[in-house]
Write a protein that holds these residues in place. Structure first.
Motif, short mmCIF file in Angstrom:
data_model
loop_
_atom_site.label_atom_id
_atom_site.label_comp_id
_atom_site.label_asym_id
_atom_site.label_seq_id
_atom_site.Cartn_x
_atom_site.Cartn_y
_atom_site.Cartn_z
N LEU A 62 -2.13 -11.05 4.63
CA LEU A 62 -0.73 -10.22 5.01
C LEU A 62 -0.57 -9.12 3.78
CD1 LEU A 62 1.61 -13.24 5.57
CD2 LEU A 62 0.90 -11.48 7.03
N LYS A 63 -1.04 -9.44 2.56
CA LYS A 63 -0.85 -8.28 1.47
C LYS A 63 -1.81 -7.11 1.53
CE LYS A 63 1.28 -11.58 -1.93
NZ LYS A 63 0.90 -12.24 -3.20
N GLU A 64 -2.83 -7.68 2.08
CA GLU A 64 -3.94 -6.42 2.06
C GLU A 64 -3.55 -5.59 3.30
OE1 GLU A 64 -8.79 -5.99 2.85
OE2 GLU A 64 -8.06 -7.92 2.75
N VAL A 65 -3.15 -6.14 4.29
CA VAL A 65 -3.15 -5.27 5.68
C VAL A 65 -1.65 -4.49 5.78
CG1 VAL A 65 -4.84 -6.17 6.73
CG2 VAL A 65 -2.55 -6.79 7.59
N GLN A 66 -0.80 -5.13 5.14
CA GLN A 66 0.67 -4.70 4.99
C GLN A 66 0.66 -3.26 4.72
OE1 GLN A 66 3.33 -6.11 1.82
NE2 GLN A 66 5.07 -6.11 3.14
N PRO A 67 0.07 -2.43 4.26
CA PRO A 67 0.25 -1.00 4.15
C PRO A 67 -0.32 -0.22 5.45
CG PRO A 67 -1.01 -1.75 2.07
CD PRO A 67 -0.72 -2.88 3.20
N LEU A 68 -0.93 -1.02 6.17
CA LEU A 68 -1.29 -0.44 7.56
C LEU A 68 -0.39 -0.55 8.70
CD1 LEU A 68 -5.08 -1.79 7.69
CD2 LEU A 68 -4.45 0.46 6.98
N THR A 69 0.65 -1.55 8.72
CA THR A 69 1.69 -1.84 9.49
C THR A 69 2.49 -0.82 9.54
OG1 THR A 69 3.09 -2.93 7.92
CG2 THR A 69 1.69 -4.31 9.05
N ASP A 70 3.47 -0.62 10.61
CA ASP A 70 4.34 0.64 10.87
C ASP A 70 5.81 0.05 10.46
OD1 ASP A 70 2.33 2.26 11.99
OD2 ASP A 70 2.73 1.55 13.95
N GLN A 71 5.99 -1.17 10.62
CA GLN A 71 7.37 -1.55 10.54
C GLN A 71 7.57 -2.64 9.01
OE1 GLN A 71 8.55 -3.56 14.16
NE2 GLN A 71 8.21 -1.86 15.39
N TYR A 72 6.39 -3.02 8.67
CA TYR A 72 6.36 -4.26 7.68
C TYR A 72 6.23 -3.68 6.33
CZ TYR A 72 7.39 -6.77 11.96
OH TYR A 72 7.83 -6.98 13.12
N GLN A 73 6.11 -2.60 6.07
CA GLN A 73 5.53 -1.96 4.80
C GLN A 73 6.47 -2.33 3.59
OE1 GLN A 73 4.31 2.04 4.85
NE2 GLN A 73 2.77 1.74 6.28
N ASP A 74 7.59 -2.67 3.94
CA ASP A 74 8.63 -2.91 2.73
C ASP A 74 9.10 -4.21 2.90
OD1 ASP A 74 8.64 -0.31 2.00
OD2 ASP A 74 10.12 0.19 3.38
N THR A 75 8.63 -5.12 3.74
CA THR A 75 8.58 -6.70 3.82
C THR A 75 8.40 -7.28 2.46
OG1 THR A 75 8.63 -6.55 6.10
CG2 THR A 75 8.61 -8.77 5.25
N ASP A 76 9.14 -8.16 1.89
CA ASP A 76 8.76 -8.85 0.89
C ASP A 76 7.95 -10.07 1.41
OD1 ASP A 76 10.26 -7.42 -0.91
OD2 ASP A 76 12.07 -8.73 -0.74
N ILE A 77 6.81 -10.14 0.56
CA ILE A 77 5.93 -11.50 0.81
C ILE A 77 6.01 -12.40 -0.56
CG2 ILE A 77 3.48 -12.16 1.09
CD1 ILE A 77 3.17 -9.50 2.33
N TYR A 78 6.78 -13.09 -0.23
CA TYR A 78 7.33 -14.06 -1.47
C TYR A 78 6.93 -15.45 -1.43
CZ TYR A 78 10.58 -15.24 1.95
OH TYR A 78 11.12 -15.51 3.11
N PHE A 79 6.01 -15.55 -0.54
CA PHE A 79 5.40 -17.04 -0.45
C PHE A 79 4.46 -17.40 -1.56
CE2 PHE A 79 5.47 -14.82 3.77
CZ PHE A 79 6.79 -15.33 4.19
N GLU A 80 4.54 -18.80 -1.96
CA GLU A 80 3.54 -19.40 -3.06
C GLU A 80 3.24 -20.61 -2.43
OE1 GLU A 80 5.02 -19.67 -6.96
OE2 GLU A 80 6.22 -17.80 -6.80
N VAL A 81 1.76 -20.91 -2.50
CA VAL A 81 1.23 -22.01 -1.97
C VAL A 81 0.83 -22.93 -3.30
CG1 VAL A 81 -0.56 -23.30 -0.87
CG2 VAL A 81 0.34 -21.38 -0.26
#
Length: 81
Positions: A62-81
């Motif tokens: 998700l983090k790696e390809v996020q810049p390639l998305t059109d709508q989700y570049q600013d979506t927070d990825i706050y998940f932790e495992v």
């Protein structure tokens, strides 16, 4: 990484088969990204069970390809495992 490579690596994630797979209808990276994001979100909240290592791989994707998305570049990825 190109959008085509991002799609290929996203489809190779084990978690993909449990996702909505919305990209099958549209062929769009944004739909693939959102499907995986949604599943990671519910899995990290404990609503569905997924392997921790697979969740880590999905979050990294998700983090790696996020810049390639059109709508989700600013979506927070706050998940932790």
């Amino acid at each position: 990484m190109s959008k085509e490579e991002a799609m290929k690596t996203g489809h190779e994630l084990d978690i993909y088969v449990d996702s909505e797979m919305s990209d099958e209808k549209t062929g769009k990276l944004d739909d693939l990204w959102q499907s995986i994001y949604d599943l990671v979100q519910v899995a990290t909240y404990g609503i569905v069970e997924e392997d921790e290592e697979e969740l880590r791989k999905a979050i990294a994707w998700l983090k790696e390809v996020q810049p390639l998305t059109d709508q989700y570049q600013d979506t927070d990825i706050y998940f932790e495992v």
